[in-house]
Scaffold this active site. Structure first.
Site, PDB file in Angstrom:
ATOM      1  N   LYS A   1      46.590  27.159  40.181  1.00 41.88           N
ATOM      2  CA  LYS A   1      46.057  26.384  41.312  1.00 41.88           C
ATOM      3  C   LYS A   1      46.329  24.897  41.155  1.00 41.88           C
ATOM      4  O   LYS A   1      46.664  24.217  42.127  1.00 41.88           O
ATOM      5  CB  LYS A   1      44.549  26.621  41.480  1.00 41.88           C
ATOM      6  CG  LYS A   1      44.250  27.948  42.145  1.00 41.88           C
ATOM      7  CD  LYS A   1      42.816  28.022  42.640  1.00 41.88           C
ATOM      8  CE  LYS A   1      42.549  29.420  43.210  1.00 41.88           C
ATOM      9  NZ  LYS A   1      41.128  29.702  43.411  1.00 41.88           N
TER      10      LYS A   1
ATOM     11  N   LYS B   1      49.784  39.591  44.047  1.00 44.21           N
ATOM     12  CA  LYS B   1      48.512  40.087  44.581  1.00 44.21           C
ATOM     13  C   LYS B   1      48.285  39.554  45.996  1.00 44.21           C
ATOM     14  O   LYS B   1      48.767  38.474  46.343  1.00 44.21           O
ATOM     15  CB  LYS B   1      47.353  39.697  43.656  1.00 44.21           C
ATOM     16  CG  LYS B   1      46.983  38.237  43.712  1.00 44.21           C
ATOM     17  CD  LYS B   1      45.620  37.946  43.077  1.00 44.21           C
ATOM     18  CE  LYS B   1      45.385  36.428  43.147  1.00 44.21           C
ATOM     19  NZ  LYS B   1      44.095  35.990  42.651  1.00 44.21           N
TER      20      LYS B   1
ATOM     21  N   LYS C   1      43.959  35.110  49.318  1.00 43.31           N
ATOM     22  CA  LYS C   1      43.539  34.222  50.402  1.00 43.31           C
ATOM     23  C   LYS C   1      44.367  32.950  50.409  1.00 43.31           C
ATOM     24  O   LYS C   1      44.732  32.428  51.452  1.00 43.31           O
ATOM     25  CB  LYS C   1      42.067  33.800  50.215  1.00 43.31           C
ATOM     26  CG  LYS C   1      41.064  34.866  50.600  1.00 43.31           C
ATOM     27  CD  LYS C   1      39.620  34.389  50.379  1.00 43.31           C
ATOM     28  CE  LYS C   1      39.104  34.829  49.034  1.00 43.31           C
ATOM     29  NZ  LYS C   1      37.630  34.963  48.930  1.00 43.31           N
TER      30      LYS C   1
HETATM   31  P1  TYM Z   1      37.471  35.650  44.929  1.00 44.35           P
HETATM   32  O1  TYM Z   1      36.569  35.107  45.981  1.00 44.35           O
HETATM   33  O2  TYM Z   1      38.843  35.092  44.814  1.00 44.35           O
HETATM   34  O3  TYM Z   1      37.647  37.213  45.125  1.00 44.35           O
HETATM   35  C1  TYM Z   1      36.538  38.067  45.248  1.00 44.35           C
HETATM   36  C2  TYM Z   1      36.810  39.368  44.518  1.00 44.35           C
HETATM   37  O4  TYM Z   1      37.972  40.011  45.059  1.00 44.35           O
HETATM   38  C3  TYM Z   1      38.835  40.377  44.010  1.00 44.35           C
HETATM   39  N1  TYM Z   1      40.226  40.331  44.498  1.00 44.35           N
HETATM   40  C4  TYM Z   1      41.089  41.350  44.438  1.00 44.35           C
HETATM   41  N2  TYM Z   1      40.980  42.596  43.941  1.00 44.35           N
HETATM   42  C5  TYM Z   1      42.058  43.402  44.044  1.00 44.35           C
HETATM   43  N3  TYM Z   1      43.232  43.034  44.628  1.00 44.35           N
HETATM   44  C6  TYM Z   1      43.388  41.786  45.132  1.00 44.35           C
HETATM   45  N4  TYM Z   1      44.526  41.420  45.693  1.00 44.35           N
HETATM   46  C7  TYM Z   1      42.285  40.878  45.050  1.00 44.35           C
HETATM   47  N5  TYM Z   1      42.093  39.599  45.447  1.00 44.35           N
HETATM   48  C8  TYM Z   1      40.825  39.281  45.104  1.00 44.35           C
HETATM   49  C9  TYM Z   1      38.600  39.345  42.917  1.00 44.35           C
HETATM   50  O5  TYM Z   1      39.007  39.818  41.659  1.00 44.35           O
HETATM   51  C10 TYM Z   1      37.101  39.154  43.020  1.00 44.35           C
HETATM   52  O6  TYM Z   1      36.425  40.134  42.270  1.00 44.35           O
HETATM   53  N6  TYM Z   1      36.094  33.625  40.611  1.00 44.35           N
HETATM   54  C11 TYM Z   1      35.724  34.639  41.583  1.00 44.35           C
HETATM   55  C12 TYM Z   1      34.363  34.387  42.213  1.00 44.35           C
HETATM   56  C13 TYM Z   1      33.207  34.319  41.275  1.00 44.35           C
HETATM   57  C14 TYM Z   1      32.649  35.372  40.500  1.00 44.35           C
HETATM   58  C15 TYM Z   1      31.533  34.836  39.839  1.00 44.35           C
HETATM   59  C16 TYM Z   1      33.009  36.700  40.319  1.00 44.35           C
HETATM   60  C17 TYM Z   1      32.416  33.229  41.049  1.00 44.35           C
HETATM   61  N7  TYM Z   1      31.424  33.523  40.187  1.00 44.35           N
HETATM   62  C18 TYM Z   1      30.752  35.606  38.964  1.00 44.35           C
HETATM   63  C19 TYM Z   1      32.220  37.479  39.461  1.00 44.35           C
HETATM   64  C20 TYM Z   1      31.112  36.929  38.792  1.00 44.35           C
HETATM   65  C21 TYM Z   1      36.763  34.615  42.676  1.00 44.35           C
HETATM   66  O7  TYM Z   1      37.503  33.701  42.829  1.00 44.35           O
HETATM   67  O8  TYM Z   1      36.721  35.637  43.513  1.00 44.35           O
END
Ligand code: TYM
Length: 332
Positions: free
Chosen positions: A112, A195, A198
């Site tokens: 990023k 992957k 967003k």
């Molecule tokens: P975020 O908002 O990017 O994504 C949310 C969840 O979706 C999963 N994900 C995917 N899984 C499979 N294939 C994909 N292409 C794909 N894209 C996204 C992510 O793995 C995630 O589980 N850092 C985290 C947010 C967060 C968090 C936490 C998660 C903040 N605090 C505490 C768990 C526990 C994130 O950016 O998710």
């Protein structure tokens, strides 16, 4: 009951199929078996630039979608991260036991910040994974349901929990990632080795839960597929078809083998046409329910306030213990 915590960023107007199949779908099942805490991580959402009004809207849309796909406030605690001040409070403490080098090795940060330009990337983006660790450790979570891309952040979280525990005495549960292999990495429809993301995918590469269903259908039909004509599950050599089969299987509950068998002799076009229909039927009711929740923002905000209250019941006790252990003088 074992504890579970997970979070999702409100950084788009809709979640995509990767978010749903990789993570949120498992949140829904785990609320039946776990003491479950789920949060919309708005503090994380300001690490890479945002607009205040857009953020406010997206937090509500995110909560509404989570309810629409099946989170039930009677069965889990759903809240907004910034409503619970213990998150940044514990994050500060954890920042102070995180190595600069350790944080520098986080691949999501490297990707990023490279995209934004290292000079412009914020310090918040740098310490993002430490705030994530705080989210998890505050609830003494045993399991954290996420997609494959979060594995390294979970590793850091475990390291920080163990480090704190050995420096200051047993305080935090060391959490395990809950990553369901089949759907842990849903890929970009236009670039099936990357992957679905967003922030990084082109609009044609992602299926948004809230977009016009006809648009989703078109994206599926124009998904990049592989050379050859046979419908087989071979992620290595046929990542495009493998991704479509993965999505198809996950949305219908049919096994991949069963799908492969029933498409023997058929063409890519047949598979895409059928999957497009499956996706349309899947998103329609979700969109309807999301709209219903958004129609009554006061009720939605009330649900979130109740969630925050419940979350604070746990997080404030953990923070108090962590503050004691680290040697902060308790206020009289
Ligand atoms: P975020 O908002 O990017 O994504 C949310 C969840 O979706 C999963 N994900 C995917 N899984 C499979 N294939 C994909 N292409 C794909 N894209 C996204 C992510 O793995 C995630 O589980 N850092 C985290 C947010 C967060 C968090 C936490 C998660 C903040 N605090 C505490 C768990 C526990 C994130 O950016 O998710």
């Amino acid at each position: 009951r074992p504890r579970v915590l997970s979070g999702i960023q409100p950084t788009a107007d809709s979640f995509h199929l990767g978010n749903y199949l990789g993570a949120v779908r498992n949140w829904v099942t785990m609320q039946e078996t776990h003491d479950a805490f789920y949060c919309v991580v708005d503090l994380h959402a300001i690490t890479a630039g945002h607009e205040p009004e857009v953020l406010r809207r997206r937090v509500r849309v995110s909560a509404a979608q989570l309810l629409a796909v099946g989170l039930d406030p009677e069965r889990c605690t759903l809240f907004v991260q910034s409503h619970v001040p213990e998150h940044p409070q514990l994050a500060w403490v954890l920042n102070c036991i995180t190595g600069f080098g350790e944080a520098s090795r986080m691949t999501q940060f490297k990707d990023k910040s490279a995209r934004q330009g290292t000079e412009r990337a914020s310090v918040g983006l740098f310490t993002y994974p430490v705030l994530q660790a705080a989210d998890i450790l505050l609830y003494q979570a045993d399991a954290v349901p996420v997609g494959e891309d979060q594995r390294q952040h979970l590793e850091l979280t475990r390291d920080l929990a163990q480090r704190f525990n050995s420096l200051y005495g047993p305080t935090f549960t060391v959490p395990a990632p809950h990553i369901v292999r089949d759907t842990a990495k849903i890929t970009d429809l236009q670039d099936p080795t990357a992957k679905m993301s967003k922030s990084a995918s082109s609009p044609a590469g992602i299926i948004e839960l809230l977009e016009e269903p006809a648009k989703s259908a078109k994206k599926i039909r124009s998904a990049v597929t592989d050379t050859g004509r046979e419908i087989i599950f071979d992620p290595e050599n046929k990542p495009g078809i493998a991704n479509l089969l993965t999505i198809y299987a996950a949305l219908t509950g049919r096994g991949i083998d069963n799908l492969v068998e029933s498409y023997a002799g058929a063409g890519y076009g047949d598979l895409k046409k059928d999957l497009a229909e499956v996706v349309v039927e899947f998103v329609r009711p979700i969109q309807e329910r999301t709209r219903t929740f958004l129609d009554d923002p006061a009720q939605l905000d009330k649900l979130l306030a109740i969630g925050a209250e419940k979350a604070r019941g746990v997080s404030s006790a953990t923070l108090r213990t962590a503050y004691d252990r680290i040697g902060f003088l308790a206020p009289a």
